[in-house]
Design a protein around this motif. Structure first.
Motif, PDB file in Angstrom:
ATOM      1  N   PHE A 160      56.483  57.523  35.221  1.00  0.00           N
ATOM      2  CA  PHE A 160      55.569  58.158  34.265  1.00  0.00           C
ATOM      3  C   PHE A 160      55.099  57.138  33.232  1.00  0.00           C
ATOM      4  N   LEU A 161      56.033  56.323  32.717  1.00  0.00           N
ATOM      5  CA  LEU A 161      55.672  55.307  31.730  1.00  0.00           C
ATOM      6  C   LEU A 161      54.847  54.187  32.358  1.00  0.00           C
ATOM      7  N   GLY A 213      52.524  58.644  37.325  1.00  0.00           N
ATOM      8  CA  GLY A 213      52.649  60.094  37.398  1.00  0.00           C
ATOM      9  C   GLY A 213      54.089  60.555  37.421  1.00  0.00           C
ATOM     10  N   TYR A 214      54.269  61.862  37.436  1.00  0.00           N
ATOM     11  CA  TYR A 214      55.594  62.482  37.394  1.00  0.00           C
ATOM     12  C   TYR A 214      55.511  63.751  38.226  1.00  0.00           C
ATOM     13  N   SER A 236      55.530  63.891  27.043  1.00  0.00           N
ATOM     14  CA  SER A 236      56.467  62.979  26.401  1.00  0.00           C
ATOM     15  C   SER A 236      57.739  62.956  27.228  1.00  0.00           C
ATOM     16  N   LEU A 237      58.667  62.078  26.845  1.00  0.00           N
ATOM     17  CA  LEU A 237      59.934  61.978  27.558  1.00  0.00           C
ATOM     18  C   LEU A 237      61.074  62.509  26.702  1.00  0.00           C
ATOM     19  N   ILE A 238      62.100  62.982  27.377  1.00  0.00           N
ATOM     20  CA  ILE A 238      63.308  63.480  26.717  1.00  0.00           C
ATOM     21  C   ILE A 238      64.485  62.610  27.153  1.00  0.00           C
ATOM     22  N   PRO A 285      57.399  47.597  31.079  1.00  0.00           N
ATOM     23  CA  PRO A 285      56.188  46.788  30.852  1.00  0.00           C
ATOM     24  C   PRO A 285      54.948  47.653  30.619  1.00  0.00           C
ATOM     25  N   GLY A 286      54.231  47.318  29.557  1.00  0.00           N
ATOM     26  CA  GLY A 286      52.997  48.030  29.232  1.00  0.00           C
ATOM     27  C   GLY A 286      53.191  49.258  28.386  1.00  0.00           C
TER      28      GLY A 286
END
Length: 937
Positions: free
Chosen positions: A362-363, A367-368, A872-874, A894-895
């Protein structure tokens, strides 16, 4: 109502998705139940609220087959007339990872709100024991009142209401309810009012004149099935209500709120009680000085907060799991063990691997797969209801649960692969390495590790590669240890073409990885070391050795840290070189009769207990080399073929059979280069019935407590039995729950059993630690004390199948904290992922990369995933130690640049606490036994 005693009457049902009957029979019963409930709500405005057991899954199940009623059902939920949630399903707690309990609540709250409204009471009258961290978990979901059962004893909580304090210090107002808990009004008032008999006595027996018309499928194949009432008695006698309610009232005398009492009107699969409002009206006439209210649980909870002086209540600490074992279903932890083994595999794949590496993707902008993950979780959560995960059911239901868990395992592995492909696709092999054979090894842990991996790699058949050597991206040589080679043709799937045939030589070998970055990956390159002629029969290349093999003699394994000697009977002596400590006669098996039921272990009268201590074992070397060596040990016992239960304690002999069968256990013990623990894989093909198999570890450590991984904490329990005022205790309550390790230590040394398979342990007074592999017993479903369903022809609960158990013996200095036992246990539960890459090209990612680092190995990651509701992430962590942990957490994708890191509650709602982030690194302080959840934007 001023000055009157108020009775809060909550009608409910305890609705198992599957238990006495398989899921589709239960579904038809659910349809009948819901149709009756909706008719009551449609026609009776005085019927204010029905509690649907603290869960919402039955609503989904009903609407799946009756979608036309969705608007009506949702409107009644929104109005509060049907109370659902906060749970999704009704899980058993102890066989599951703590994160699974959080996910169950996360989903339960959201699904409930989607249907209109979620009940915000910590309702857990179904749990088979209550986990110590519930006060903190509920608190961090915004819930401030708990109803629990199964159980806290009256010795610990003499009054029904008490303050429950968790390991982190969170205190929560809690009630254990009165006698008969969730069925107090139902048993005494409702049933007595209808039938005029005490339903808890021998008077309660079927007779058509008393209760109605019953039907049984008379076909031969249905002989053991229940009768079903098709025309029930639907009225009651007003003159019987007074005695019934007075008996109900006696059962709640332990309450501190004498003038505000809670009465729960329901039991397993009970109806919506259409006569209830008429009963309450009659009770008001019989007891004019009292008020009888059908209302929501929240109203009662608010009243308790208003009128109770919390400082005057007794405080009860830690887990609520008091005996005897039959009262808390304490021995179901090892029933249908194959379901627990599958569940642990699914948990480790989804929580520890698939989600974290999907979060990384995802980062990276890849995608996720939220929908796919959600479906995998749906399969797993629907395997977690207490009767389902413990398999205390008919065989068909256990087969359904096994199917769901197999789907979760398959989907978890597919997601792991998909996430790995997303990273590998972006690797930059550059000109130097482009096109080379490579291995990409993924480390799922937030700390660096070094591993010895078993690898299956393929090389083109035309290259005729005989052996391979390995090196890292810097050209440093990495040791390999050959195992075998063979030919195989593979299809290479290609979305842009038909599958390509790939004729290959397959090589099986061990490779040392060197350091793999924290929750990251490392690329290892493979080069041909030698080649061969495919038509040259003699002489093939001879192997060479440096003379540092780990199996130094026929029965000894030795590396830098451990020396393990296998004795004639298969036990092991282990030298921990770091401390000079020797542990003797470790790892023998004990087999005892088990003529109990799913929920409680009962030894037979004349029990015969066998061990492998007096029998010689067969020992052989499975493989050997400088990186890894494995010894096989075959244990043999002659065991009684079956056991016979003494029904009701007096009908039948209650003993193990005279007939005996040869019973074999095979353990493979593996020691790897640099390892501090000895890995064990035990394989059992069970061919006898009615028995309990355990593995024993004489620790020789005079410990006062046993430390075991629990839910977001380490449960520290007494090593010796806690006796009552008469100096007695329940032996079966010495068998206690555990998660991924059990550890005993004194100030100088310790021994941990880390595992991905065990659910319970027992510490004996001779310092021997026992782990249960499984219980095998008859298929009897206790629906009532005097009403049981027996299925003698169904043998699934006897576990006549092959089962594998993976664990490790970890000797160490000091306590579990000092030895970082949790980290060792995580490694055996979540081994590295390794992928072969052929034809790597130029991309944007380096060949070695760290993604997530946490400096303290004692701070545990419970979840790293995308948030439920936002982009967002948890990240959820917890501190199971006895000291505050101050550490740094770093994201190095990275990025990616973290815009904001905010603490949130477990429901993923942000708080006002933000973390100062510098270069994607933030510092945090996590208190003793505290759970913290971060949102990363």
């Amino acid at each position: 109502m001023s000055g009157k005693k108020i009775n809060y009457i909550i009608p409910h049902t305890h609705w198992d998705r599957e238990w006495r009957y398989p899921i589709w029979k239960n579904r038809m019963l659910l349809i009948e139940f819901m149709e009756e409930l909706l008719e009551i709500l449609d026609t009776n405005p005085d019927y204010h609220c029905f509690l649907l057991d603290g869960q919402v899954a039955p609503i989904e199940d009903y609407l799946e087959v009756k979608p036309e009623n969705k608007a009506k059902v949702d409107s009644y939920i929104a109005e509060g007339r049907i109370a659902v949630g906060p749970w999704y399903t009704l899980p058993d707690l102890y066989p599951l990872d703590g994160e699974c309990l959080v996910r169950n609540l996360l989903k339960g709250i959201r699904v409930s709100e989607k249907h209109g409204r979620c009940m915000k009471v910590g309702y857990n009258s179904f749990g088979w024991g209550q986990t110590a961290q519930f006060p903190q978990i509920y608190n961090k979901f915004g819930i401030d009142f708990i109803i629990c059962a199964k159980k806290v004893s009256k010795d610990r909580a003499p009054e029904s209401e008490f303050m429950w304090e968790g390991p982190d210090g969170t205190r929560m107002l809690t009630t254990r309810l009165g006698d008969n808990a969730r069925a107090n009004f139902y048993f005494y008032t409702y049933l007595y009012g209808k039938y005029g008999i005490n339903c808890l006595s021998g008077e309660f027996a079927y007779h058509p004149r008393l209760s109605g018309m019953a039907v049984h499928n008379a076909a031969a194949g249905h002989a053991d099935e229940d009768f079903f009432m098709v025309s029930s008695k639907m009225n009651y006698e007003k003159e019987w209500l007074e005695k019934g309610f007075l008996d109900t009232e006696k059962g709640t005398e332990d309450t501190v709120a004498k003038d505000n009492r809670l009465y729960l009107d329901g039991t397993d699969f009970s109806t919506p009680h259409p006569e209830l409002t008429d009963m309450l009206q009659d009770l008001k006439e019989i007891f004019p000085e009292q008020e009888f209210m059908n209302t929501r649980l929240e109203e009662y909870a608010e009243k308790m907060h208003e009128i109770i002086d919390k400082d005057s209540l007794k405080t009860v600490f830690g887990e609520l799991r008091d005996g005897p074992s039959c009262d808390c279903s304490g021995n179901a932890l090892a029933s249908r063990m194959y379901l627990k083994l599958l569940n642990k595999k699914a948990e480790n794949l989804l929580i520890r691997k698939a989600e974290p590496f999907m979060a990384v993707n995802f980062l990276l902008g890849n995608g996720y797969e939220s929908g796919y993950l959600g479906k995998a979780w749906d399969y797993m959560l629907k395997a977690h209801p207490h009767d389902s995960i413990n398999g205390v059911t008919q065989d068909k239901t256990a087969d359904d649960v096994e199917y769901r868990l197999n789907q979760a395992v398959e989907m978890g592995q597919v997601l792991c692969d998909h996430a790995a492909y997303g990273v590998i696709r972006q690797l930059n092999f550059g000109d130097e390495h482009e096109g080379k054979q490579a291995l990409v090894v993924f480390n799922p842990h937030p700390f660096e590790i070094e591993e010895v991996c078993k690898v299956m790699a393929a090389t083109p058949r035309e290259d005729a590669v005989w052996s391979l050597e390995a090196q890292d991206m810097y050209g440093n040589r990495l040791k390999t240890q050959e195992i075998m080679r063979d030919e195989k043709s593979f299809p290479v799937h290609d979305m842009e073409a038909r599958p390509w045939p790939y004729a290959a030589d397959r090589h099986e070998f061990y490779v040392e990885t060197g350091v793999i970055p924290a929750m990251g990956y490392k690329t290892i390159f493979l080069e041909p070391k030698s080649r061969f002629s495919r038509t040259h029969y003699y002489w093939m290349e001879m192997r060479k050795s440096e003379g540092c093999d780990i199996c130094v003699s026929d029965n000894i394994l030795e590396n830098e840290n451990l020396k393990v000697t296998v004795n004639f009977n298969g036990t092991m002596n282990m030298l921990d070189k770091a401390g000079g400590e020797v542990y003797e006669n470790l790892h023998y098996f004990e087999d005892a009769g088990d003529v109990g039921n799913y929920w409680a272990y009962y030894p037979p009268y004349h029990n015969q207990i066998y061990t492998t201590l007096t029998e010689s074992a067969q020992v052989w070397c499975e493989d050997n080399g400088p990186l890894s060596a494995t010894l096989g040990i075959c244990y043999r016992m002659m065991l009684p073929a079956a056991g016979f239960e003494s029904k009701c304690g007096v009908y039948g002999e209650g003993k193990r059979s005279e007939e005996k069968k040869a019973f074999e256990i095979v353990s493979y013990i593996t020691l790897e280069k640099g390892a501090k623990s000895l890995k064990v894989r035990t394989v059992v093909e069970n061919n006898v019935e009615n028995h309990r198999l355990r593995v024993a570890f004489p620790t020789g450590i005079q410990a006062e407590t046993v430390d075991t991984a629990g839910h977001f904490c380490v449960d520290k329990r007494p090593a010796h039995p806690v006796k009552d005022q008469n100096g007695e205790f329940y032996p079966e309550m010495r068998t206690l729950p555990m998660q991924i390790f059990a550890d005993v230590s004194d100030p100088h040394r310790g021994l941990g059993i880390v595992n991905s398979c065990f659910t319970e342990y027992e510490m004996k007074d001779d310092q021997t630690l026992y782990m249960t592999l499984f219980r095998a017993m008859g298929n009897m479903i206790v629906t009532w004390w005097e009403a049981v369903g027996e299925f003698p022809g169904k043998k699934g609960s006897q576990l006549q199948r092959k089962m594998e158990f993976e664990y490790a013996i970890y000797p160490h200095k000091g306590s579990w904290e000092e030895a970082q036992v949790y980290a060792e246990a995580r490694k055996i539960n979540t081994p590295v992922m390794i992928y072969q890459v052929i034809g790597g090209k130029g991309g944007s990612l380096p060949l070695e990369q760290e993604f997530l680092r946490i400096d303290s190995k004692n701070l545990q990651v419970s979840a790293f995933k995308k948030s439920e509701d936002r982009e967002s992430l948890i990240l959820r962590v917890y501190n199971p130690t006895g000291k505050v942990i101050r550490t740094q957490i770093g994201l190095n994708v990275p990025g990616f640049k973290a815009g904001r890191v905010t603490e949130c509650n477990m429901n993923e709602e942000p708080t006002e606490i933000t973390c100062a982030v510098t270069d994607n690194v933030w510092e945090t302080e996590v208190g003793v036994n505290e759970i913290k959840t971060f949102e990363i934007v």
